[in-house]
Design an enzyme around this catalytic site. Sequence first.
Site: not given
Length: 303
Positions: A75-77, A92, A94, A121, A128, A130
């Site tokens: 859970m890190r951008i 990833n 989602h 997905s 950007e 997701d």
Amino acid sequence: MAALLFASRLPDSAFEIVLVASNKTDAAGLMLASGEGIGTFAHSHTGMERAEHDALMEKAVLDAGAEYIILAGYMRILSPEFTKRWHGKMLNIHPSLLPKYRGLETHKRAIEAGDSVSGASVHLVSSELDAGEVLGQIEVKIGAGDTPETLAERVKLAEHQLYPRVVNDYVGRIFDADWLLGQVRTLVMDLPETEERPSHGAPGWRTAGKSGKYFAYFSDQHHGVEHIALLAKTSGQDEMMALIDRDPGTFFKPAFYGASGWIGIILNRAGCDWDQVEHWLKRSWQAVAPKRLTKLLDAADEF
């Protein structure tokens, strides 16, 4: 992560997990991975700049010899520089049917919108959130009495089926003849006035017109050879043998064609250099294309 780990142990798995890394030192997945004999790395991001922490995580990934990064509950951008370096090699999952409901609270938003289905997905990671290319999806029906919590539980079960399958297909595509042929075909059709025409049952490409000449063939383990390969023209036997001597992991002498100085370029291998494949296609095309098409390229090469 556990679903991926155990899927990697199946006989037909195209991937192996070499490291489990987390920004949370008490993450449950670290203990599971360690118990299964897989290397782990953990370092908290607290008090660190984003790029600095990303660099630590990336170093651990590279030190482990990993070729892909598969995010699972991370859970890190990530910084744009990080995602750019791993473009096409970081996946990833989602919990929504993207492009719907990027970001957080996906189940709550799907229920409030009155959707009849939700799902998950798997996508490539881009700068950007997701928004990368979707590689696979699975639907989960939303019941009349569903809450975000009950829906989340079923979507998680679906994720466990989807993620290993998509990772396996994506990582294993480099050994898939259809995918490799598609990559070659895309490169070939960027060359001027070319046409695809089978030769002895194999895809081949030649310059267009009645006087067209072949400059490339696609060989899918023909004549008992283990390789899936592109066959391209060299200047002759001397250059062909020099290439094979220098890099036998990339080049080989193809049956029948090798006698005429054609080289086999192995495609079904990790780390295939597609810029190199494109170079040989272009060069082979130049060797047979009409002068009216090649004169500008020839002049540029001389310059």
